[in-house]
Design a protein around this motif. Structure first.
Motif, PDB file in Angstrom:
ATOM      1  N   ASN A 165      18.575 -10.850  -6.531  1.00 14.45           N
ATOM      2  CA  ASN A 165      19.040  -9.744  -7.358  1.00 14.45           C
ATOM      3  C   ASN A 165      17.999  -9.338  -8.397  1.00 14.45           C
ATOM      4  O   ASN A 165      18.076  -8.240  -8.957  1.00 14.45           O
ATOM      5  CB  ASN A 165      20.345 -10.119  -8.063  1.00 14.45           C
ATOM      6  CG  ASN A 165      21.510 -10.240  -7.094  1.00 14.45           C
ATOM      7  OD1 ASN A 165      22.050  -9.249  -6.618  1.00 14.45           O
ATOM      8  ND2 ASN A 165      21.896 -11.481  -6.787  1.00 14.45           N
ATOM      9  N   PHE A 166      17.049 -10.232  -8.652  1.00 12.13           N
ATOM     10  CA  PHE A 166      15.997  -9.945  -9.627  1.00 12.13           C
ATOM     11  C   PHE A 166      14.669  -9.565  -8.963  1.00 12.13           C
ATOM     12  O   PHE A 166      13.631  -9.523  -9.634  1.00 12.13           O
ATOM     13  CB  PHE A 166      15.813 -11.134 -10.566  1.00 12.13           C
ATOM     14  CG  PHE A 166      16.996 -11.366 -11.463  1.00 12.13           C
ATOM     15  CD1 PHE A 166      17.183 -10.596 -12.602  1.00 12.13           C
ATOM     16  CD2 PHE A 166      17.945 -12.328 -11.147  1.00 12.13           C
ATOM     17  CE1 PHE A 166      18.285 -10.785 -13.422  1.00 12.13           C
ATOM     18  CE2 PHE A 166      19.053 -12.534 -11.954  1.00 12.13           C
ATOM     19  CZ  PHE A 166      19.230 -11.753 -13.102  1.00 12.13           C
ATOM     20  N   ALA A 167      14.695  -9.275  -7.679  1.00 11.10           N
ATOM     21  CA  ALA A 167      13.486  -8.793  -6.997  1.00 11.10           C
ATOM     22  C   ALA A 167      13.078  -7.452  -7.596  1.00 11.10           C
ATOM     23  O   ALA A 167      13.930  -6.584  -7.827  1.00 11.10           O
ATOM     24  CB  ALA A 167      13.748  -8.657  -5.499  1.00 11.10           C
ATOM     25  N   TYR A 168      11.803  -7.283  -7.837  1.00  6.86           N
ATOM     26  CA  TYR A 168      11.359  -6.045  -8.503  1.00  6.86           C
ATOM     27  C   TYR A 168      10.172  -5.406  -7.777  1.00  6.86           C
ATOM     28  O   TYR A 168       9.459  -6.057  -7.016  1.00  6.86           O
ATOM     29  CB  TYR A 168      11.010  -6.321  -9.968  1.00  6.86           C
ATOM     30  CG  TYR A 168       9.827  -7.230 -10.197  1.00  6.86           C
ATOM     31  CD1 TYR A 168       8.552  -6.713 -10.407  1.00  6.86           C
ATOM     32  CD2 TYR A 168       9.973  -8.617 -10.215  1.00  6.86           C
ATOM     33  CE1 TYR A 168       7.466  -7.529 -10.629  1.00  6.86           C
ATOM     34  CE2 TYR A 168       8.892  -9.457 -10.434  1.00  6.86           C
ATOM     35  CZ  TYR A 168       7.643  -8.903 -10.649  1.00  6.86           C
ATOM     36  OH  TYR A 168       6.555  -9.724 -10.862  1.00  6.86           O
ATOM     37  N   ASN A 169       9.980  -4.123  -8.060  1.00  4.77           N
ATOM     38  CA  ASN A 169       8.921  -3.356  -7.420  1.00  4.77           C
ATOM     39  C   ASN A 169       7.546  -3.747  -7.951  1.00  4.77           C
ATOM     40  O   ASN A 169       7.387  -4.042  -9.144  1.00  4.77           O
ATOM     41  CB  ASN A 169       9.124  -1.867  -7.682  1.00  4.77           C
ATOM     42  CG  ASN A 169      10.322  -1.314  -6.961  1.00  4.77           C
ATOM     43  OD1 ASN A 169      10.489  -1.511  -5.773  1.00  4.77           O
ATOM     44  ND2 ASN A 169      11.178  -0.599  -7.683  1.00  4.77           N
ATOM     45  N   PRO A 170       6.535  -3.703  -7.104  1.00  4.34           N
ATOM     46  CA  PRO A 170       5.165  -3.929  -7.579  1.00  4.34           C
ATOM     47  C   PRO A 170       4.684  -2.714  -8.375  1.00  4.34           C
ATOM     48  O   PRO A 170       5.237  -1.605  -8.232  1.00  4.34           O
ATOM     49  CB  PRO A 170       4.368  -4.086  -6.278  1.00  4.34           C
ATOM     50  CG  PRO A 170       5.139  -3.305  -5.270  1.00  4.34           C
ATOM     51  CD  PRO A 170       6.578  -3.474  -5.644  1.00  4.34           C
ATOM     52  N   PRO A 171       3.669  -2.870  -9.217  1.00  3.72           N
ATOM     53  CA  PRO A 171       3.159  -1.740  -9.999  1.00  3.72           C
ATOM     54  C   PRO A 171       2.720  -0.549  -9.157  1.00  3.72           C
ATOM     55  O   PRO A 171       2.811   0.603  -9.594  1.00  3.72           O
ATOM     56  CB  PRO A 171       1.970  -2.351 -10.754  1.00  3.72           C
ATOM     57  CG  PRO A 171       2.307  -3.795 -10.855  1.00  3.72           C
ATOM     58  CD  PRO A 171       3.013  -4.141  -9.579  1.00  3.72           C
ATOM     59  N   CYS A 172       2.274  -0.804  -7.917  1.00  2.00           N
ATOM     60  CA  CYS A 172       1.804   0.300  -7.087  1.00  2.00           C
ATOM     61  C   CYS A 172       2.942   1.223  -6.654  1.00  2.00           C
ATOM     62  O   CYS A 172       2.691   2.292  -6.080  1.00  2.00           O
ATOM     63  CB  CYS A 172       1.039  -0.213  -5.871  1.00  2.00           C
ATOM     64  SG  CYS A 172       1.907  -1.465  -4.917  1.00  2.00           S
ATOM     65  N   ALA A 173       4.189   0.851  -6.938  1.00  3.74           N
ATOM     66  CA  ALA A 173       5.306   1.750  -6.675  1.00  3.74           C
ATOM     67  C   ALA A 173       5.349   2.882  -7.695  1.00  3.74           C
ATOM     68  O   ALA A 173       6.025   3.888  -7.478  1.00  3.74           O
ATOM     69  CB  ALA A 173       6.625   0.975  -6.716  1.00  3.74           C
ATOM     70  N   PHE A 174       4.596   2.716  -8.797  1.00  2.76           N
ATOM     71  CA  PHE A 174       4.653   3.681  -9.883  1.00  2.76           C
ATOM     72  C   PHE A 174       3.335   4.402 -10.132  1.00  2.76           C
ATOM     73  O   PHE A 174       3.306   5.435 -10.793  1.00  2.76           O
ATOM     74  CB  PHE A 174       5.080   2.979 -11.178  1.00  2.76           C
ATOM     75  CG  PHE A 174       6.363   2.211 -11.049  1.00  2.76           C
ATOM     76  CD1 PHE A 174       7.580   2.841 -11.188  1.00  2.76           C
ATOM     77  CD2 PHE A 174       6.345   0.844 -10.769  1.00  2.76           C
ATOM     78  CE1 PHE A 174       8.772   2.135 -11.058  1.00  2.76           C
ATOM     79  CE2 PHE A 174       7.528   0.131 -10.642  1.00  2.76           C
ATOM     80  CZ  PHE A 174       8.748   0.781 -10.780  1.00  2.76           C
ATOM     81  N   THR A 175       2.237   3.858  -9.636  1.00  2.00           N
ATOM     82  CA  THR A 175       0.941   4.471  -9.882  1.00  2.00           C
ATOM     83  C   THR A 175       0.001   4.214  -8.715  1.00  2.00           C
ATOM     84  O   THR A 175       0.085   3.165  -8.062  1.00  2.00           O
ATOM     85  CB  THR A 175       0.300   3.944 -11.172  1.00  2.00           C
ATOM     86  OG1 THR A 175      -1.022   4.487 -11.324  1.00  2.00           O
ATOM     87  CG2 THR A 175       0.203   2.427 -11.153  1.00  2.00           C
ATOM     88  N   ALA A 176      -0.886   5.162  -8.488  1.00  2.00           N
ATOM     89  CA  ALA A 176      -1.885   5.001  -7.430  1.00  2.00           C
ATOM     90  C   ALA A 176      -3.079   4.184  -7.901  1.00  2.00           C
ATOM     91  O   ALA A 176      -3.990   3.910  -7.121  1.00  2.00           O
ATOM     92  CB  ALA A 176      -2.361   6.379  -6.973  1.00  2.00           C
TER      93      ALA A 176
END
Length: 204
Positions: A165-176
């Motif tokens: 439930n605490f799995a989170y997106n990597p930073p590359c999901a938000f910036t190139a």
């Protein structure tokens, strides 16, 4: 790596003169980087290359940022696991730029999915057990390259819990401009983990 503001910048900004600031290695950071007005500089190392990362702390996208959608919390995804430590072991992890990074392996994490036990490689990240994984939701509700998760240290018997439930997106999901590591083949699961963060609402 040392950083010093140009005297003209100091004078223009009315900043008080300061000594050189050590910016690398990262353990010597004072505030995680050097700040000036809306800007932040930091030094990063990826594989055998170094770079200066510049961030705009007042970028318009920050004001438009939408909360990250998540799956509803499901206690079924808080799972019992067994941790088997590994010593003096490293693994080659590829990032989204194609660079290969040698990463310290902390151990194997055994988790049972629908009666089948999977062994996941846990890595060391600032003294924490770090899991980089992909699953069958990737590209179908979650970020295509996978997600990240921290795992509690086990007890003396090796038992711990993995709460997806605490799995989170990597930073590359938000910036190139991120350099995210991608999951090793051992951590690519053939099960749909419908827990944690979904694909963010923003694009880059």
């Amino acid at each position: 790596v040392w950083f010093t503001f140009h005297p003209k910048v100091m004078k223009k900004s009315r900043l008080q003169p300061q000594a050189e600031t050590l910016q690398y290695p990262v353990e010597n950071y004072t505030k995680g980087g050097v700040y000036f007005e809306r800007w932040k500089w930091s030094v990063i190392k990826r594989a055998d290359q170094y770079a200066v990362r510049l961030r705009d702390l007042k970028h318009p996208a920050l004001e438009k940022f939408e909360p990250i959608p998540t799956y509803a919390y499901d206690s079924a995804w808080k799972m019992e696991a067994f941790f088997e430590p590994r010593y003096n072991q490293f693994i080659s992890i590829t990032n989204v730029l194609g660079q290969v990074i040698e990463w310290r392996v902390m151990g194997l994490l055994r988790v049972n999915f629908n009666g089948k036990t999977s062994e996941l490689i846990t890595l060391e990240d600032e003294g924490k057990l770090f899991l980089i994984f992909s699953d069958d939701t990737n590209g179908k509700g979650t970020y295509p390259s996978g997600r990240y998760l921290y795992v509690p240290y086990p007890d003396k018997s090796g038992k711990t819990q993995v709460d997806f439930n605490f799995a989170y997106n990597p930073p590359c999901a938000f910036t190139a401009f991120a350099t995210c590591p991608i999951p090793p083949k051992e951590n690519r699961l053939d099960v749909a983990i419908s827990a944690g963060e979904k694909y963010p609402l923003i694009s880059h």
